[in-house]
Design a protein around this motif. Structure first.
Motif, mmCIF file in Angstrom:
data_model
loop_
_atom_site.group_PDB
_atom_site.id
_atom_site.type_symbol
_atom_site.label_atom_id
_atom_site.label_comp_id
_atom_site.label_asym_id
_atom_site.label_seq_id
_atom_site.Cartn_x
_atom_site.Cartn_y
_atom_site.Cartn_z
ATOM 1 N N THR A 189 0.825 -1.212 0.000
ATOM 2 C CA THR A 189 0.000 0.000 0.000
ATOM 3 C C THR A 189 0.857 1.258 0.000
ATOM 4 O OG1 THR A 189 -1.771 -1.153 1.173
ATOM 5 C CG2 THR A 189 -1.792 1.246 1.263
ATOM 6 N N ASP A 190 1.974 1.229 0.706
ATOM 7 C CA ASP A 190 2.841 2.403 0.813
ATOM 8 C C ASP A 190 3.766 2.576 -0.390
ATOM 9 O OD1 ASP A 190 1.737 3.027 3.239
ATOM 10 O OD2 ASP A 190 3.269 2.003 4.424
ATOM 11 N N HIS A 191 3.777 1.600 -1.295
ATOM 12 C CA HIS A 191 4.674 1.680 -2.453
ATOM 13 C C HIS A 191 4.012 2.498 -3.565
ATOM 14 C CE1 HIS A 191 7.289 0.453 -5.754
ATOM 15 N NE2 HIS A 191 8.137 -0.013 -4.849
ATOM 16 N N PRO A 192 4.719 3.460 -4.143
ATOM 17 C CA PRO A 192 4.116 4.353 -5.140
ATOM 18 C C PRO A 192 3.817 3.685 -6.477
ATOM 19 C CG PRO A 192 6.461 4.795 -4.958
ATOM 20 C CD PRO A 192 6.128 3.837 -3.851
ATOM 21 N N VAL A 193 4.308 2.472 -6.699
ATOM 22 C CA VAL A 193 4.031 1.767 -7.942
ATOM 23 C C VAL A 193 3.168 0.532 -7.698
ATOM 24 C CG1 VAL A 193 5.039 0.569 -9.931
ATOM 25 C CG2 VAL A 193 6.175 2.586 -8.971
ATOM 26 N N LEU A 194 3.588 -0.312 -6.763
ATOM 27 C CA LEU A 194 2.870 -1.562 -6.509
ATOM 28 C C LEU A 194 1.434 -1.316 -6.074
ATOM 29 C CD1 LEU A 194 5.612 -3.605 -4.603
ATOM 30 C CD2 LEU A 194 5.137 -3.543 -7.057
ATOM 31 N N SER A 195 1.186 -0.229 -5.361
ATOM 32 C CA SER A 195 -0.163 0.037 -4.860
ATOM 33 C C SER A 195 -1.145 0.351 -5.979
ATOM 34 C CB SER A 195 -0.138 1.184 -3.849
ATOM 35 O OG SER A 195 0.289 2.390 -4.454
ATOM 36 N N PHE A 196 -0.629 0.677 -7.171
ATOM 37 C CA PHE A 196 -1.501 0.948 -8.318
ATOM 38 C C PHE A 196 -1.643 -0.268 -9.235
ATOM 39 C CE2 PHE A 196 -0.361 5.223 -7.019
ATOM 40 C CZ PHE A 196 -1.528 5.946 -7.249
ATOM 41 N N ASN A 197 -1.046 -1.376 -8.864
ATOM 42 C CA ASN A 197 -1.099 -2.559 -9.714
ATOM 43 C C ASN A 197 -2.522 -3.101 -9.806
ATOM 44 O OD1 ASN A 197 -0.896 -5.738 -9.987
ATOM 45 N ND2 ASN A 197 0.986 -4.883 -10.856
ATOM 46 N N GLU A 198 -2.932 -3.520 -11.003
ATOM 47 C CA GLU A 198 -4.301 -3.980 -11.211
ATOM 48 C C GLU A 198 -4.607 -5.248 -10.420
ATOM 49 O OE1 GLU A 198 -5.111 -5.136 -15.200
ATOM 50 O OE2 GLU A 198 -3.148 -6.075 -15.512
ATOM 51 N N HIS A 199 -3.613 -6.113 -10.237
ATOM 52 C CA HIS A 199 -3.839 -7.338 -9.466
ATOM 53 C C HIS A 199 -4.067 -7.015 -7.993
ATOM 54 C CE1 HIS A 199 -2.855 -9.648 -12.995
ATOM 55 N NE2 HIS A 199 -1.653 -9.092 -13.074
ATOM 56 N N PHE A 200 -3.394 -5.994 -7.490
ATOM 57 C CA PHE A 200 -3.609 -5.563 -6.114
ATOM 58 C C PHE A 200 -5.029 -5.024 -5.949
ATOM 59 C CE2 PHE A 200 -2.548 -2.355 -2.613
ATOM 60 C CZ PHE A 200 -2.602 -3.313 -1.619
ATOM 61 N N ASN A 201 -5.500 -4.290 -6.934
ATOM 62 C CA ASN A 201 -6.873 -3.780 -6.911
ATOM 63 C C ASN A 201 -7.869 -4.927 -6.866
ATOM 64 O OD1 ASN A 201 -9.493 -2.840 -8.003
ATOM 65 N ND2 ASN A 201 -8.434 -0.894 -8.319
ATOM 66 N N VAL A 202 -7.642 -5.939 -7.695
ATOM 67 C CA VAL A 202 -8.535 -7.106 -7.718
ATOM 68 C C VAL A 202 -8.516 -7.819 -6.379
ATOM 69 C CG1 VAL A 202 -8.842 -9.405 -8.724
ATOM 70 C CG2 VAL A 202 -8.408 -7.437 -10.204
ATOM 71 N N PHE A 203 -7.319 -7.986 -5.808
ATOM 72 C CA PHE A 203 -7.183 -8.669 -4.528
ATOM 73 C C PHE A 203 -7.986 -7.966 -3.429
ATOM 74 C CE2 PHE A 203 -5.136 -9.085 -0.394
ATOM 75 C CZ PHE A 203 -4.985 -10.462 -0.263
ATOM 76 N N LEU A 204 -7.974 -6.637 -3.446
ATOM 77 C CA LEU A 204 -8.639 -5.865 -2.394
ATOM 78 C C LEU A 204 -10.149 -5.775 -2.595
ATOM 79 C CD1 LEU A 204 -6.182 -2.836 -2.024
ATOM 80 C CD2 LEU A 204 -6.292 -4.897 -0.611
#
Length: 438
Positions: A189-204
């Motif tokens: 969440t605190d990472h400026p790139v990983l937090s915008f990843n589409e897979h992270f969005n799906v996971f949440l």
């Protein structure tokens, strides 16, 4: 939880003769003469610098000029990356809590509630609540590694435990894992790139994550493809000095932490063995007091004192098991993750050097540099920029985490010895001579 720590610790490599203090910081500033060029191919193979500035594409194929947060280097001017990032500048909050046990015909497993609160436009709602099990977190991490190969992906807690040593359904183990999974998501969440990843969005957000898993393996990013299918048999000439220093630092750091982890596990094991002896030792004074009427009161006092020391030691052992060891293990895994990213960077550079040599061997008067060579150089530079940014962020997190960890350890030890001191001081009046009454 403390009972699980009594198992035989897994042997880890020794620290070696090199002191961690002697290691240079991988990102320490140095002169251009000391650091050398960004890449290491021979001078006759170097491309004009104008090529690197042309048609630079990021791991997901997006040009640098767009606003897509696909590279940390494109966000440094837009996001605050300081250690003291306050809540007012953050727009995504994720927590892991409420573990629940599920007993099915084929398996038994634990799920955790993942709650998300956000103001980002990429999310349809301001708040989400979904349930995830460990293998879902593992799926997320694999997807992040595939789609963001130039970035450091935070490690997950180890999945497997030794049967008979740790009960993976015990309250203590589940809580320790919950904390680790919560930290895993917070780091993303605190990472400026990983937090915008589409897979992270799906996971949440996805209620049914299995539907996305069944879609099969997604195509790797362009950088991921070149990492996976790098030219076989070509050996990297040498790492740039800053990345060589980074690799040496990580090797020494992981060895030191491995040694500390191994010794800490042995200390906890010995504390638990000592605790068993103390619990047998204290009642002996109590039974002795039943036979000695005149000494009954001081002997009972000694028995109670030892009991209080037992309680204090048990609390100290639990704190080390639940708070100290998990941080050590997380950073051991973290250093391995960083080494893997370094290896990927080296593979991409090796591919770039191989392509340059192939161009040079054509021996044309005015050779035209192929587009794939230009793109390969872009990928190397993207790797370099992302890796350095992630290393700096990791170093900042490490300093904060270990400062907090060591302060907590000092405080717990002070509390332990203060409790033992208070317990023993309480029986001194019972042991002092009393004036005889006439």
């Amino acid at each position: 939880m403390s009972g699980g720590a009594a198992g035989a610790p897994r042997p880890l490599p020794s620290s070696g003769p090199k002191s961690l203090r002697e290691m240079p910081h991988p990102l320490a500033t140095s002169s251009s003469e000391e650091m050398g060029p960004a890449l290491s191919p021979s001078p006759e193979l170097l491309l004009p610098r104008g090529i690197a500035d042309k048609d630079l594409s990021l791991p997901n194929g997006t040009p640098v000029e767009t606003s897509s947060p696909a590279s940390s280097s494109s966000l440094l001017n837009r996001l605050q990356l300081d250690d003291d990032l306050d809540g007012e500048t953050r727009d995504l909050f994720v927590t892991v809590d409420d573990p629940k046990k599920h007993v099915c015909t084929m398996e038994t497993y634990i799920t955790y509630r993942v709650t998300t609160k956000t103001t980002r436009a990429e999310f349809d709602l301001p708040e989400y609540s979904v349930r995830r099990r460990y293998q879902d977190f593992d799926w997320l991490r694999n997807k992040l590694e595939e789609s963001q190969p130039t970035h450091l992906i935070p490690p997950l807690p180890e999945k497997f435990v030794v049967k008979g040593v740790v009960d993976r359904f015990s309250e203590e183990f589940v809580e320790t894992r919950r904390k680790a999974l919560d930290k895993f998501l917070k780091r993303i969440t605190d990472h400026p790139v990983l937090s915008f990843n589409e897979h992270f969005n799906v996971f949440l957000t996805a209620k049914d994550l299995n539907a996305y898993k069944k879609q099969g393996m997604a195509l790797l990013s362009k950088v991921g493809e070149s990492v996976k299918y790098v030219t076989g048999g070509y050996k990297l000439r040498s790492r740039p000095l800053e990345f060589a220093a980074m690799g040496e630092y990580l090797d020494t750091f992981s060895l030191k932490l491995g040694t500390i982890d191994r010794i800490a596990q042995r200390i906890i094991k010995e504390q638990l063995e000592y605790l068993v002896e103390l619990r047998e030792y204290g009642p002996v004074y109590s039974t002795w007091g039943g036979l000695e009427v005149e000494l009954s009161e001081p002997l009972e006092g000694v028995s109670a004192c030892i009991g209080n020391c037992c309680t204090a030691l048990e609390e100290l052992s639990e704190d080390m098991t639940e708070d100290f060891l998990p941080v050590l293990r997380e950073y051991i895994l973290y250093s391995e993750s960083m080494k893997n990213v370094l290896k990927k960077r080296d593979q991409v550079q090796a591919e770039y050097e191989a392509k340059l040599e192939a161009v040079a061997l054509k021996k044309e008067d005015r050779p035209k540099v192929p587009t794939d060579v230009e793109k390969c150089q872009d990928r190397v530079e993207c790797f370099n920029a992302d890796l350095k940014a992630d290393m700096e962020r990791w170093q900042n997190n490490k300093r904060q985490d270990f400062r907090q960890l060591l302060m907590g350890m000092a405080d717990k030890n002070i509390q332990y010895y203060e409790k033992c001191l208070t317990a023993w001081e309480s029986i001194i009046p019972l042991l002092q001579d009393k004036p005889e009454t006439k």
